[in-house]
Design a protein around this motif. Structure first.
Motif, PDB file in Angstrom:
ATOM      1  N   ALA A   1      12.607   2.227  -4.573  1.00  0.00           N
ATOM      2  CA  ALA A   1      12.584   1.536  -3.274  1.00  0.00           C
ATOM      3  C   ALA A   1      11.300   0.714  -3.148  1.00  0.00           C
ATOM      4  O   ALA A   1      11.323  -0.418  -2.661  1.00  0.00           O
ATOM      5  CB  ALA A   1      12.712   2.537  -2.120  1.00  0.00           C
ATOM      6  N   HIS A   2      10.171   1.266  -3.612  1.00  0.00           N
ATOM      7  CA  HIS A   2       8.910   0.503  -3.576  1.00  0.00           C
ATOM      8  C   HIS A   2       9.062  -0.804  -4.366  1.00  0.00           C
ATOM      9  O   HIS A   2       8.641  -1.874  -3.908  1.00  0.00           O
ATOM     10  CB  HIS A   2       7.769   1.310  -4.210  1.00  0.00           C
ATOM     11  CG  HIS A   2       7.407   2.583  -3.509  1.00  0.00           C
ATOM     12  ND1 HIS A   2       7.265   3.779  -4.170  1.00  0.00           N
ATOM     13  CD2 HIS A   2       7.159   2.859  -2.197  1.00  0.00           C
ATOM     14  CE1 HIS A   2       6.938   4.720  -3.320  1.00  0.00           C
ATOM     15  NE2 HIS A   2       6.881   4.198  -2.103  1.00  0.00           N
ATOM     16  N   LEU A   3       9.657  -0.696  -5.541  1.00  0.00           N
ATOM     17  CA  LEU A   3       9.779  -1.869  -6.429  1.00  0.00           C
ATOM     18  C   LEU A   3      10.746  -2.898  -5.849  1.00  0.00           C
ATOM     19  O   LEU A   3      10.499  -4.103  -5.874  1.00  0.00           O
ATOM     20  CB  LEU A   3      10.230  -1.422  -7.820  1.00  0.00           C
ATOM     21  CG  LEU A   3       9.269  -0.451  -8.519  1.00  0.00           C
ATOM     22  CD1 LEU A   3       9.929   0.168  -9.743  1.00  0.00           C
ATOM     23  CD2 LEU A   3       7.978  -1.153  -8.925  1.00  0.00           C
TER      24      LEU A   3
ATOM     25  N   ILE B   1      15.463   6.398  -0.738  1.00  0.00           N
ATOM     26  CA  ILE B   1      14.682   7.117  -1.746  1.00  0.00           C
ATOM     27  C   ILE B   1      13.304   7.367  -1.148  1.00  0.00           C
ATOM     28  O   ILE B   1      12.769   6.509  -0.456  1.00  0.00           O
ATOM     29  CB  ILE B   1      14.503   6.257  -3.030  1.00  0.00           C
ATOM     30  CG1 ILE B   1      15.854   5.824  -3.591  1.00  0.00           C
ATOM     31  CG2 ILE B   1      13.695   7.020  -4.085  1.00  0.00           C
ATOM     32  CD1 ILE B   1      15.741   4.857  -4.784  1.00  0.00           C
ATOM     33  N   SER B   2      12.756   8.535  -1.391  1.00  0.00           N
ATOM     34  CA  SER B   2      11.366   8.789  -0.992  1.00  0.00           C
ATOM     35  C   SER B   2      10.671   9.574  -2.090  1.00  0.00           C
ATOM     36  O   SER B   2      11.315  10.258  -2.891  1.00  0.00           O
ATOM     37  CB  SER B   2      11.308   9.572   0.322  1.00  0.00           C
ATOM     38  OG  SER B   2      11.797  10.886   0.118  1.00  0.00           O
ATOM     39  N   SER B   3       9.358   9.483  -2.108  1.00  0.00           N
ATOM     40  CA  SER B   3       8.578  10.284  -3.065  1.00  0.00           C
ATOM     41  C   SER B   3       8.781  11.762  -2.780  1.00  0.00           C
ATOM     42  O   SER B   3       8.818  12.579  -3.701  1.00  0.00           O
ATOM     43  CB  SER B   3       7.098   9.927  -2.965  1.00  0.00           C
ATOM     44  OG  SER B   3       6.907   8.558  -3.161  1.00  0.00           O
ATOM     45  N   THR B   4       8.911  12.106  -1.503  1.00  0.00           N
ATOM     46  CA  THR B   4       9.147  13.511  -1.126  1.00  0.00           C
ATOM     47  C   THR B   4      10.419  14.017  -1.799  1.00  0.00           C
ATOM     48  O   THR B   4      10.435  15.115  -2.367  1.00  0.00           O
ATOM     49  CB  THR B   4       9.285  13.644   0.413  1.00  0.00           C
ATOM     50  OG1 THR B   4       8.090  13.151   1.012  1.00  0.00           O
ATOM     51  CG2 THR B   4       9.521  15.081   0.831  1.00  0.00           C
ATOM     52  N   MET B   5      11.472  13.204  -1.745  1.00  0.00           N
ATOM     53  CA  MET B   5      12.752  13.579  -2.377  1.00  0.00           C
ATOM     54  C   MET B   5      12.543  13.810  -3.878  1.00  0.00           C
ATOM     55  O   MET B   5      13.042  14.787  -4.444  1.00  0.00           O
ATOM     56  CB  MET B   5      13.760  12.448  -2.148  1.00  0.00           C
ATOM     57  CG  MET B   5      15.060  12.586  -2.907  1.00  0.00           C
ATOM     58  SD  MET B   5      15.865  10.968  -3.083  1.00  0.00           S
ATOM     59  CE  MET B   5      16.665  10.827  -1.507  1.00  0.00           C
TER      60      MET B   5
ATOM     61  N   GLY C   1       0.830  -1.204   0.000  1.00  0.00           N
ATOM     62  CA  GLY C   1       0.000   0.000   0.000  1.00  0.00           C
ATOM     63  C   GLY C   1       0.861   1.249   0.000  1.00  0.00           C
ATOM     64  O   GLY C   1       2.002   1.225   0.451  1.00  0.00           O
ATOM     65  N   GLY C   2       0.329   2.326  -0.536  1.00  0.00           N
ATOM     66  CA  GLY C   2       1.084   3.575  -0.497  1.00  0.00           C
ATOM     67  C   GLY C   2       0.376   4.694  -1.229  1.00  0.00           C
ATOM     68  O   GLY C   2      -0.621   4.459  -1.916  1.00  0.00           O
ATOM     69  N   THR C   3       0.913   5.881  -1.066  1.00  0.00           N
ATOM     70  CA  THR C   3       0.375   7.002  -1.828  1.00  0.00           C
ATOM     71  C   THR C   3       0.957   6.960  -3.244  1.00  0.00           C
ATOM     72  O   THR C   3       0.293   7.313  -4.206  1.00  0.00           O
ATOM     73  CB  THR C   3       0.759   8.342  -1.148  1.00  0.00           C
ATOM     74  OG1 THR C   3       0.510   8.217   0.254  1.00  0.00           O
ATOM     75  CG2 THR C   3      -0.085   9.483  -1.682  1.00  0.00           C
ATOM     76  N   PHE C   4       2.207   6.517  -3.341  1.00  0.00           N
ATOM     77  CA  PHE C   4       2.898   6.392  -4.632  1.00  0.00           C
ATOM     78  C   PHE C   4       2.838   7.696  -5.429  1.00  0.00           C
ATOM     79  O   PHE C   4       2.379   7.727  -6.567  1.00  0.00           O
ATOM     80  CB  PHE C   4       2.352   5.206  -5.449  1.00  0.00           C
ATOM     81  CG  PHE C   4       2.444   3.886  -4.727  1.00  0.00           C
ATOM     82  CD1 PHE C   4       3.662   3.471  -4.206  1.00  0.00           C
ATOM     83  CD2 PHE C   4       1.340   3.063  -4.552  1.00  0.00           C
ATOM     84  CE1 PHE C   4       3.781   2.258  -3.531  1.00  0.00           C
ATOM     85  CE2 PHE C   4       1.437   1.850  -3.876  1.00  0.00           C
ATOM     86  CZ  PHE C   4       2.659   1.456  -3.371  1.00  0.00           C
ATOM     87  N   ASP C   5       3.317   8.752  -4.810  1.00  0.00           N
ATOM     88  CA  ASP C   5       3.245  10.093  -5.420  1.00  0.00           C
ATOM     89  C   ASP C   5       4.641  10.682  -5.577  1.00  0.00           C
ATOM     90  O   ASP C   5       4.961  11.678  -4.917  1.00  0.00           O
ATOM     91  CB  ASP C   5       2.352  10.978  -4.535  1.00  0.00           C
ATOM     92  CG  ASP C   5       1.995  12.275  -5.224  1.00  0.00           C
ATOM     93  OD1 ASP C   5       2.230  12.399  -6.446  1.00  0.00           O
ATOM     94  OD2 ASP C   5       1.467  13.178  -4.539  1.00  0.00           O
TER      95      ASP C   5
HETATM   96  P1  ATP Z   1       6.368  10.230   0.798  1.00  0.00           P
HETATM   97  O1  ATP Z   1       7.744  10.809   0.891  1.00  0.00           O
HETATM   98  O2  ATP Z   1       5.407  11.017  -0.051  1.00  0.00           O
HETATM   99  O3  ATP Z   1       5.775   9.831   2.116  1.00  0.00           O
HETATM  100  P2  ATP Z   1       7.257   7.514   0.371  1.00  0.00           P
HETATM  101  O4  ATP Z   1       8.536   7.414  -0.355  1.00  0.00           O
HETATM  102  O5  ATP Z   1       7.278   7.342   1.854  1.00  0.00           O
HETATM  103  O6  ATP Z   1       6.524   8.856  -0.044  1.00  0.00           O
HETATM  104  P3  ATP Z   1       4.775   6.113   0.275  1.00  0.00           P
HETATM  105  O7  ATP Z   1       3.876   6.008  -0.896  1.00  0.00           O
HETATM  106  O8  ATP Z   1       4.431   7.032   1.381  1.00  0.00           O
HETATM  107  O9  ATP Z   1       6.255   6.473  -0.281  1.00  0.00           O
HETATM  108  O10 ATP Z   1       5.070   4.704   0.894  1.00  0.00           O
HETATM  109  C1  ATP Z   1       4.446   3.511   0.545  1.00  0.00           C
HETATM  110  C2  ATP Z   1       5.062   2.385   1.373  1.00  0.00           C
HETATM  111  O11 ATP Z   1       6.424   2.179   0.967  1.00  0.00           O
HETATM  112  C3  ATP Z   1       5.130   2.691   2.870  1.00  0.00           C
HETATM  113  O12 ATP Z   1       4.889   1.500   3.586  1.00  0.00           O
HETATM  114  C4  ATP Z   1       6.560   3.156   3.068  1.00  0.00           C
HETATM  115  O13 ATP Z   1       7.015   2.929   4.377  1.00  0.00           O
HETATM  116  C5  ATP Z   1       7.301   2.299   2.065  1.00  0.00           C
HETATM  117  N1  ATP Z   1       8.543   2.915   1.589  1.00  0.00           N
HETATM  118  C6  ATP Z   1       8.662   3.969   0.759  1.00  0.00           C
HETATM  119  N2  ATP Z   1       9.950   4.255   0.518  1.00  0.00           N
HETATM  120  C7  ATP Z   1      10.682   3.362   1.227  1.00  0.00           C
HETATM  121  C8  ATP Z   1      12.091   3.143   1.401  1.00  0.00           C
HETATM  122  N3  ATP Z   1      12.986   3.913   0.811  1.00  0.00           N
HETATM  123  N4  ATP Z   1      12.463   2.128   2.196  1.00  0.00           N
HETATM  124  C9  ATP Z   1      11.546   1.343   2.820  1.00  0.00           C
HETATM  125  N5  ATP Z   1      10.207   1.499   2.699  1.00  0.00           N
HETATM  126  C10 ATP Z   1       9.769   2.494   1.913  1.00  0.00           C
END
Ligand code: ATP
Ligand code: MG
Length: 218
Positions: free
Chosen positions: A25-27, A172-176, A16-20
């Motif tokens: 990292a998600h993959l 990696i994050s979606s915010t980044m 699950g996620g916002t995926f924005d």
């Molecule tokens: P945002 O920065 O917008 O919060 P995000 O990178 O955290 O985005 P989400 O869509 O919020 O991505 O996260 C979906 C799921 O993936 C969550 O369970 C989150 O903890 C996990 N996730 C995302 N990025 C990582 C990462 N780099 N390492 C481990 N888990 C991650």
């Protein structure tokens, strides 16, 4: 992999996620969990109206869905669900788990994959105890979040129901990604090429007037 295979195996893992937007990292996590448990499929579940994210304007559900489809299209074991997108109101995980079980059969085992940050906040989710009773929570590490604090944040009994998976770390994050796009910086190697192209085409994460070219440099 079709829904029939999932029904046969009665094991379904959901990411699950916002995926924005969706990113590597998600993959990486999804593929690792799939291999670890020899699961037939990982179902990516973009949230419709995310109850947790209100501090910025979330990209339309349709754009987030399309990016998830583009990012996962090459993997026969990945699929993207519209369940939460098409359901009105806030996207509560417990409702999704129950809907999936109703579809696959009551004896189905639903695993819910979460990063360390998300699972450490689980008490803020809607009906966390019902989630822990009705699904298997798989927690993966995330840089900057300490899964050894799970006992302390959830309480020992709840924490004991969470399965911790040792997946590779990726900072990696979606915010980044959103911040880099806004700053006109490259997001190459953070998310698949097709997602970068889509972000440029739809001019996501920038002001309307700004041209988006974030995949060519860096
Ligand atoms: P945002 O920065 O917008 O919060 P995000 O990178 O955290 O985005 P989400 O869509 O919020 O991505 O996260 C979906 C799921 O993936 C969550 O369970 C989150 O903890 C996990 N996730 C995302 N990025 C990582 C990462 N780099 N390492 C481990 N888990 C991650
Ligand atoms: Mg997040």
């Amino acid at each position: 992999m079709s829904i029939d295979d999932v029904i046969l195996s009665r094991r379904l893992a959901v990411m699950g996620g916002t995926f924005d937007p969706i990113h590597y990292a998600h993959l990486l996590i999804a593929e690792d969990v799939r291999r670890h448990f020899k699961l037939p499929q990982i179902l990516f579940m973009p949230s419709g109206s995310p109850p947790h994210k209100k501090d910025y304007e979330v990209t339309s559900a349709e754009d987030r869905y399309i990016m998830a489809v583009l990012a996962t299209s090459g993997n026969p074991h990945f699929a993207v669900s519209r369940l939460e997108l098409d359901r009105p109101g806030p996207s509560y995980t417990i409702e999704t788990i129950r809907q999936l079980k109703a579809k696959i059969g009551d004896e189905a085992q639903v695993s819910w994959v979460t990063g360390a940050d998300a699972v450490l906040e689980m008490l803020t989710w809607h009906q966390p105890d019902a989630i822990l009773n009705e699904a298997q929570i798989l927690a993966v590490p995330r840089p900057g979040f300490d899964l050894s604090r799970l006992d302390e944040t959830l309480g020992a009994e709840r924490a004991s129901k969470v399965t911790i998976i040792d997946a590779p770390l990726a900072e990696i994050s979606s915010t980044m990604i959103r911040e880099r796009v806004r700053a006109g910086e490259s997001i190459r190697y953070l998310t698949p090429r097709a997602v970068i192209d889509y972000i440029e085409k739809r001019r996501l994460y920038v002001d309307e007037a700004h041209e988006v070219m974030v995949g060519e440099t860096g």
